[in-house]
Scaffold this motif. Structure first.
Motif, PDB file in Angstrom:
ATOM      1  N   ALA A   3       0.854  -1.189   0.000  1.00 55.01           N
ATOM      2  CA  ALA A   3       0.000   0.000   0.000  1.00 55.01           C
ATOM      3  C   ALA A   3       0.889   1.237   0.000  1.00 55.01           C
ATOM      4  CB  ALA A   3      -0.915  -0.009   1.215  1.00 55.01           C
ATOM      5  N   PRO A   4       0.362   2.376  -0.407  1.00 48.93           N
ATOM      6  CA  PRO A   4       1.159   3.602  -0.354  1.00 48.93           C
ATOM      7  C   PRO A   4       1.647   3.848   1.067  1.00 48.93           C
ATOM      8  CG  PRO A   4      -0.841   3.968  -1.604  1.00 48.93           C
ATOM      9  CD  PRO A   4      -0.989   2.638  -0.965  1.00 48.93           C
ATOM     10  N   GLY A   5       2.933   4.107   1.173  1.00 50.32           N
ATOM     11  CA  GLY A   5       3.521   4.268   2.494  1.00 50.32           C
ATOM     12  C   GLY A   5       4.046   5.664   2.717  1.00 50.32           C
ATOM     13  N   GLY A   6       4.697   5.837   3.818  1.00 50.15           N
ATOM     14  CA  GLY A   6       5.306   7.108   4.168  1.00 50.15           C
ATOM     15  C   GLY A   6       6.608   6.819   4.873  1.00 50.15           C
ATOM     16  N   GLU A   7       6.691   7.202   6.136  1.00 51.53           N
ATOM     17  CA  GLU A   7       7.897   6.920   6.915  1.00 51.53           C
ATOM     18  C   GLU A   7       8.090   5.417   7.061  1.00 51.53           C
ATOM     19  OE1 GLU A   7       9.809   8.023  11.289  1.00 51.53           O
ATOM     20  OE2 GLU A   7       7.845   8.777  10.690  1.00 51.53           O
ATOM     21  N   CYS A   8       7.005   4.665   7.222  1.00 49.85           N
ATOM     22  CA  CYS A   8       7.052   3.202   7.296  1.00 49.85           C
ATOM     23  C   CYS A   8       6.515   2.604   6.002  1.00 49.85           C
ATOM     24  CB  CYS A   8       6.195   2.708   8.451  1.00 49.85           C
ATOM     25  SG  CYS A   8       6.900   3.025  10.085  1.00 49.85           S
ATOM     26  N   VAL A   9       6.991   1.423   5.673  1.00 50.07           N
ATOM     27  CA  VAL A   9       6.447   0.671   4.541  1.00 50.07           C
ATOM     28  C   VAL A   9       5.107   0.110   4.980  1.00 50.07           C
ATOM     29  CG1 VAL A   9       6.800  -1.293   3.012  1.00 50.07           C
ATOM     30  CG2 VAL A   9       8.762   0.129   3.704  1.00 50.07           C
ATOM     31  N   ALA A  10       4.047   0.273   4.135  1.00 48.53           N
ATOM     32  CA  ALA A  10       2.692  -0.125   4.524  1.00 48.53           C
ATOM     33  C   ALA A  10       2.182  -1.276   3.675  1.00 48.53           C
ATOM     34  CB  ALA A  10       1.745   1.075   4.411  1.00 48.53           C
ATOM     35  N   PHE A  11       1.356  -2.112   4.313  1.00 50.83           N
ATOM     36  CA  PHE A  11       0.675  -3.213   3.630  1.00 50.83           C
ATOM     37  C   PHE A  11      -0.782  -3.223   4.072  1.00 50.83           C
ATOM     38  CE2 PHE A  11       5.098  -4.583   3.795  1.00 50.83           C
ATOM     39  CZ  PHE A  11       5.320  -5.087   2.524  1.00 50.83           C
ATOM     40  N   ASN A  12      -1.670  -3.688   3.177  1.00 51.79           N
ATOM     41  CA  ASN A  12      -3.071  -3.946   3.501  1.00 51.79           C
ATOM     42  C   ASN A  12      -3.310  -5.455   3.473  1.00 51.79           C
ATOM     43  OD1 ASN A  12      -3.526  -1.190   3.591  1.00 51.79           O
ATOM     44  ND2 ASN A  12      -4.316  -1.085   1.487  1.00 51.79           N
ATOM     45  N   TRP A  13      -4.299  -5.895   4.235  1.00 49.13           N
ATOM     46  CA  TRP A  13      -4.674  -7.298   4.158  1.00 49.13           C
ATOM     47  C   TRP A  13      -5.328  -7.552   2.808  1.00 49.13           C
ATOM     48  CZ3 TRP A  13      -2.316  -9.868   7.685  1.00 49.13           C
ATOM     49  CH2 TRP A  13      -2.186  -9.407   8.995  1.00 49.13           C
TER      50      TRP A  13
ATOM     51  N   VAL B 246       6.160  -2.908  13.196  1.00 47.18           N
ATOM     52  CA  VAL B 246       5.932  -2.191  14.449  1.00 47.18           C
ATOM     53  C   VAL B 246       4.439  -2.041  14.758  1.00 47.18           C
ATOM     54  CG1 VAL B 246       8.117  -0.943  14.359  1.00 47.18           C
ATOM     55  CG2 VAL B 246       6.068   0.040  13.270  1.00 47.18           C
ATOM     56  N   ARG B 247       3.564  -2.264  13.759  1.00 45.26           N
ATOM     57  CA  ARG B 247       2.130  -2.176  14.019  1.00 45.26           C
ATOM     58  C   ARG B 247       1.372  -3.161  13.146  1.00 45.26           C
ATOM     59  NH1 ARG B 247      -1.068   3.209  12.590  1.00 45.26           N
ATOM     60  NH2 ARG B 247      -1.443   2.095  10.635  1.00 45.26           N
ATOM     61  N   ILE B 248       0.366  -3.792  13.761  1.00 41.78           N
ATOM     62  CA  ILE B 248      -0.499  -4.734  13.040  1.00 41.78           C
ATOM     63  C   ILE B 248      -1.948  -4.401  13.407  1.00 41.78           C
ATOM     64  CG2 ILE B 248      -1.115  -7.155  12.668  1.00 41.78           C
ATOM     65  CD1 ILE B 248       1.673  -7.914  13.747  1.00 41.78           C
ATOM     66  N   LYS B 249      -2.755  -4.115  12.396  1.00 41.92           N
ATOM     67  CA  LYS B 249      -4.194  -3.965  12.608  1.00 41.92           C
ATOM     68  C   LYS B 249      -4.862  -5.294  12.307  1.00 41.92           C
ATOM     69  CE  LYS B 249      -5.080   0.905  11.403  1.00 41.92           C
ATOM     70  NZ  LYS B 249      -5.830   1.790  10.463  1.00 41.92           N
TER      71      LYS B 249
ATOM     72  N   MET C 276      -2.268  -3.963  17.279  1.00 44.11           N
ATOM     73  CA  MET C 276      -1.124  -4.450  18.069  1.00 44.11           C
ATOM     74  C   MET C 276       0.032  -3.517  17.721  1.00 44.11           C
ATOM     75  SD  MET C 276      -1.499  -8.582  17.466  1.00 44.11           S
ATOM     76  CE  MET C 276      -0.221  -8.982  18.639  1.00 44.11           C
ATOM     77  N   GLN C 277       0.590  -2.857  18.703  1.00 46.20           N
ATOM     78  CA  GLN C 277       1.492  -1.744  18.410  1.00 46.20           C
ATOM     79  C   GLN C 277       2.729  -1.764  19.297  1.00 46.20           C
ATOM     80  OE1 GLN C 277      -0.561   2.013  17.545  1.00 46.20           O
ATOM     81  NE2 GLN C 277       0.662   2.888  19.239  1.00 46.20           N
ATOM     82  N   ARG C 278       3.902  -1.622  18.690  1.00 41.18           N
ATOM     83  CA  ARG C 278       5.145  -1.501  19.449  1.00 41.18           C
ATOM     84  C   ARG C 278       5.151  -0.188  20.217  1.00 41.18           C
ATOM     85  NH1 ARG C 278       9.558  -4.835  18.003  1.00 41.18           N
ATOM     86  NH2 ARG C 278      10.630  -3.726  19.677  1.00 41.18           N
ATOM     87  N   LEU C 279       5.777  -0.189  21.382  1.00 39.09           N
ATOM     88  CA  LEU C 279       5.804   1.020  22.201  1.00 39.09           C
ATOM     89  C   LEU C 279       6.788   2.044  21.671  1.00 39.09           C
ATOM     90  CD1 LEU C 279       5.722  -0.551  25.795  1.00 39.09           C
ATOM     91  CD2 LEU C 279       3.810   0.298  24.415  1.00 39.09           C
ATOM     92  N   THR C 280       7.857   1.580  21.023  1.00 41.49           N
ATOM     93  CA  THR C 280       8.875   2.507  20.512  1.00 41.49           C
ATOM     94  C   THR C 280       8.918   2.417  19.001  1.00 41.49           C
ATOM     95  OG1 THR C 280      10.547   0.777  20.816  1.00 41.49           O
ATOM     96  CG2 THR C 280      10.274   2.360  22.611  1.00 41.49           C
TER      97      THR C 280
ATOM     98  N   ASP D  90       8.448   5.388  15.616  1.00 41.64           N
ATOM     99  CA  ASP D  90       8.103   6.759  15.221  1.00 41.64           C
ATOM    100  C   ASP D  90       6.900   6.811  14.299  1.00 41.64           C
ATOM    101  OD1 ASP D  90      10.251   7.637  16.714  1.00 41.64           O
ATOM    102  OD2 ASP D  90      11.627   7.640  14.995  1.00 41.64           O
ATOM    103  N   CYS D  91       6.608   5.709  13.646  1.00 42.20           N
ATOM    104  CA  CYS D  91       5.546   5.759  12.633  1.00 42.20           C
ATOM    105  C   CYS D  91       4.336   4.922  13.002  1.00 42.20           C
ATOM    106  CB  CYS D  91       6.092   5.324  11.276  1.00 42.20           C
ATOM    107  SG  CYS D  91       6.743   3.625  11.290  1.00 42.20           S
ATOM    108  N   TRP D  92       4.146   4.681  14.282  1.00 43.27           N
ATOM    109  CA  TRP D  92       3.065   3.783  14.677  1.00 43.27           C
ATOM    110  C   TRP D  92       1.682   4.349  14.355  1.00 43.27           C
ATOM    111  CZ3 TRP D  92      -0.485   5.809  18.000  1.00 43.27           C
ATOM    112  CH2 TRP D  92      -0.067   6.862  18.846  1.00 43.27           C
ATOM    113  N   ASP D  93       1.576   5.718  14.233  1.00 43.44           N
ATOM    114  CA  ASP D  93       0.278   6.299  13.934  1.00 43.44           C
ATOM    115  C   ASP D  93       0.159   6.748  12.489  1.00 43.44           C
ATOM    116  OD1 ASP D  93       2.099   8.324  14.020  1.00 43.44           O
ATOM    117  OD2 ASP D  93       0.881   9.689  15.235  1.00 43.44           O
TER     118      ASP D  93
END
Length: 244
Positions: free
Chosen positions: A137-147, A166-169, A230-234, A236-239
């Motif tokens: 999926a289009p990403g930004g600071e982090c590489v993004a994927f969609n299910w 670092v994050r899983i929805k 499910m989100q890592r605590l540390t 920068d791009c978790w949101d």
């Protein structure tokens, strides 16, 4: 009459004469021969005993001696060992030194086995794509994927550089290990996760124990769960991609 005259008178007395036997000479000679034969027998016997003790065979005491033949193959030999004078130096054979090398293999930090299905925290972009469950999926600071099976859940998996996932929805039909999913009420959520807190309106955070710092973030609307992260605590791009 003195002693000398008395002795002379006695020596001249005929009654003291000794008459020799007619065969006196033969008797004396025979006796001498007997003595000689006894001496010869004794000497021969002693010689025979000495020779037998020395390993020699005597064939006849009266004549010649026969020596046993010597077999060169079994000729006994005598080895004389002379101890050297002074101190003796003994040279020991060189010993073999065996060195044991203990190699300690230090394993790198193990990836935490925490995630949703085959997608785990710490996985690289390539590893996530290799699961076959996501679409880039289009990403930004982090590489993004969609299910792939739930394209409506955007930015479902975020991969940070140097940190991996670092994050899983969770998909819309996904549930936590305690059975909380989209549609669960706030009361049910509080019952399953009493340690959670609402730090801001519409979000219920539940820190999770383990070897990796992460937490559940439950998004709430109308007192119900509408999204689970499910989100890592540390990170920068978790949101990334979220509306605030």
């Amino acid at each position: 009459m003195n002693i000398e005259e008395e002795l002379g008178r006695l020596l001249q007395d005929d009654r003291l004469d000794v008459v020799a036997r007619p065969d006196a000479t033969e008797v004396v000679v025979a006796g001498a021969r007997r003595v000689r034969r006894r001496r010869t027998a004794v000497v021969g016997a002693v010689t025979a005993i000495a020779l037998v003790a020395s390993g020699w065979g005597v064939t006849a005491l009266s004549g010649s001696l026969s020596l046993p033949p010597v077999d060169p193959a079994v000729l006994p030999t005598t080895t004389a060992t002379t101890a050297p004078a002074g101190p003796v130096t003994v040279t020991a054979a060189p010993s073999t030194v065996v060195e044991t090398v203990v190699v300690t293999v230090t394993q790198g930090p193990q990836r935490p086995n925490v995630g949703y299905g085959p997608v785990k925290f710490g996985m690289t972009e390539q590893e996530v794509a290799a699961t076959g469950l996501v679409t880039a999926a289009p990403g930004g600071e982090c590489v993004a994927f969609n299910w792939t099976g739930d394209p409506g859940t955007v930015n479902a998996v975020l991969v940070a550089r140097g940190q991996g996932v670092v994050r899983i929805k969770l998909p819309s039909d996904g549930k936590t290990s305690t059975g909380v999913g989209v549609g669960s009420t706030v009361a049910q959520l509080a019952e399953k996760y009493p340690a959670g807190e609402q730090h801001r309106p519409g979000f219920y955070d539940v820190p999770m124990a383990g070897d990796v710092g992460w937490k559940y973030v439950f998004v709430l609307e109308a007192e119900k769960v509408v999204e689970i992260r499910m989100q890592r605590l540390t990170a920068d791009c978790w949101d990334q991609g979220e509306q605030r």
